[in-house]
Design a protein around this motif. Structure first.
Motif, short mmCIF file in Angstrom:
data_model
loop_
_atom_site.label_atom_id
_atom_site.label_comp_id
_atom_site.label_asym_id
_atom_site.label_seq_id
_atom_site.Cartn_x
_atom_site.Cartn_y
_atom_site.Cartn_z
N GLU A 97 -5.24 9.83 -0.35
CA GLU A 97 -4.42 8.84 0.34
C GLU A 97 -3.13 9.51 0.78
OE1 GLU A 97 -2.61 4.35 -0.60
OE2 GLU A 97 -3.85 5.41 -2.08
N GLN A 98 -2.70 9.23 2.02
CA GLN A 98 -1.56 9.95 2.58
C GLN A 98 -0.62 9.02 3.35
OE1 GLN A 98 -3.76 12.75 5.05
NE2 GLN A 98 -3.45 14.40 3.56
N TRP A 113 4.75 10.02 -3.65
CA TRP A 113 4.18 10.79 -2.54
C TRP A 113 4.81 12.18 -2.52
CZ3 TRP A 113 0.41 8.02 -0.03
CH2 TRP A 113 0.42 6.62 -0.23
N HIS A 156 0.56 4.96 7.20
CA HIS A 156 -0.31 5.07 6.02
C HIS A 156 -1.75 5.40 6.41
CE1 HIS A 156 -2.98 3.38 2.86
NE2 HIS A 156 -2.11 3.97 2.06
N LYS A 172 0.81 -1.22 0.00
CA LYS A 172 0.00 0.00 0.00
C LYS A 172 0.84 1.27 0.00
CE LYS A 172 -0.70 -0.20 5.04
NZ LYS A 172 -1.71 -0.52 6.08
N PRO A 192 -5.50 5.61 4.30
CA PRO A 192 -6.09 5.26 3.00
C PRO A 192 -6.81 6.39 2.30
CG PRO A 192 -7.39 4.32 4.79
CD PRO A 192 -6.14 4.90 5.41
N GLY A 193 -7.24 7.40 3.02
CA GLY A 193 -7.99 8.49 2.40
C GLY A 193 -9.47 8.16 2.26
N GLU A 194 -10.23 9.18 1.89
CA GLU A 194 -11.68 9.03 1.72
C GLU A 194 -12.09 9.76 0.45
OE1 GLU A 194 -13.90 7.35 3.32
OE2 GLU A 194 -12.81 6.71 5.13
N ASN A 211 0.97 13.52 0.25
CA ASN A 211 -0.18 13.03 -0.49
C ASN A 211 0.25 12.15 -1.64
OD1 ASN A 211 -1.92 14.54 1.15
ND2 ASN A 211 -1.89 16.30 -0.24
N LYS A 212 -0.57 11.14 -1.93
CA LYS A 212 -0.26 10.29 -3.06
C LYS A 212 -0.59 11.01 -4.35
CE LYS A 212 -0.37 5.48 -4.48
NZ LYS A 212 -0.87 4.13 -4.16
#
Length: 210
Positions: free
Chosen positions: A176-177, A54, A165, A49, A167-169, A208-209
């Protein structure tokens, strides 16, 4: 006929060796790098993941990290005489300081080396919230990843990077961060006449991704 028999024996031997190779989850503190010829696998995706690019930006300052993973990498140690296979992260980075000056940029090396240990970032040791540095707001089953970071121009310094990690929303437009900390991991012996200051330490920043 003799050649066919030899080929069959070779294939059977290979398959038997593969079948006998124990596969151990990477997060297994009681056995990590203890079993000869084992394959320490990222069974829960803790490393997978983190794969990607990034980016951190704060005014003129920015940090870009590229991470990839090599599966079933052969790891060999001279002392002790030991070898195993493991899933391992590797990567490169670009850092521009607060004055807008490019300090390090090794991103063009990301695809040049096949050996993960030759990159500026490598490793994949999993730690929980009780391992140092402790994480007071981590979940009970949350795991972080520890990797080694090298300053390409100051190889006498060793740094640890701890990666957490998120996952973000997508529904709430939260990317995702990862949150990282980079600290020197050991006392360095600085060669005479060489600079002795750190260039890549960070207390805690969010990337941030891309």
């Amino acid at each position: 006929m003799r050649i066919l028999i030899l080929i069959a024996i070779t294939i059977l031997t290979f398959l038997l060796c593969k079948a006998q190779q124990p596969v151990i989850a990477l997060f297994n503190g009681s056995d990590y790098l203890e079993t000869e010829n084992a394959y320490y696998k990222d069974t829960d995706g803790d490393l997978a993941k983190l794969i990607g690019t990034w980016q951190y930006t704060n005014g003129n300052e920015s940090l870009k990290i590229i991470l990839k993973m090599k599966s079933q990498n052969l790891t060999e140690f001279t002392i002790p005489n030991f070898s195993c296979y493991e899933d391992i992260l590797y990567g490169e980075f670009k850092y521009i300081n607060q004055n807008g000056l490019q300090i390090i940029n090794s991103t063009n090396q990301i695809d040049l080396n096949q050996d993960p240990y030759e990159h500026s970032i490598y490793g994949g040791y999993l730690i929980d919230n009780n391992d140092l540095p402790t994480c007071n707001d981590c979940g009970d089953n949350e795991r972080r990843v520890k990797v080694v970071v090298k300053d390409p121009l100051r190889p006498y310094f060793d740094y640890d990077m701890i990666i957490r990690h998120f996952p973000g929303e997508a529904l709430f437009d939260i990317p995702e961060q990862i949150i990282i900390k980079i600290k020197r991991s050991a006392t360095a012996i600085v060669p005479e006449g060489q600079p002795d200051n750190d260039r890549i330490t960070f207390d805690e920043i969010t990337l941030n991704k891309q």
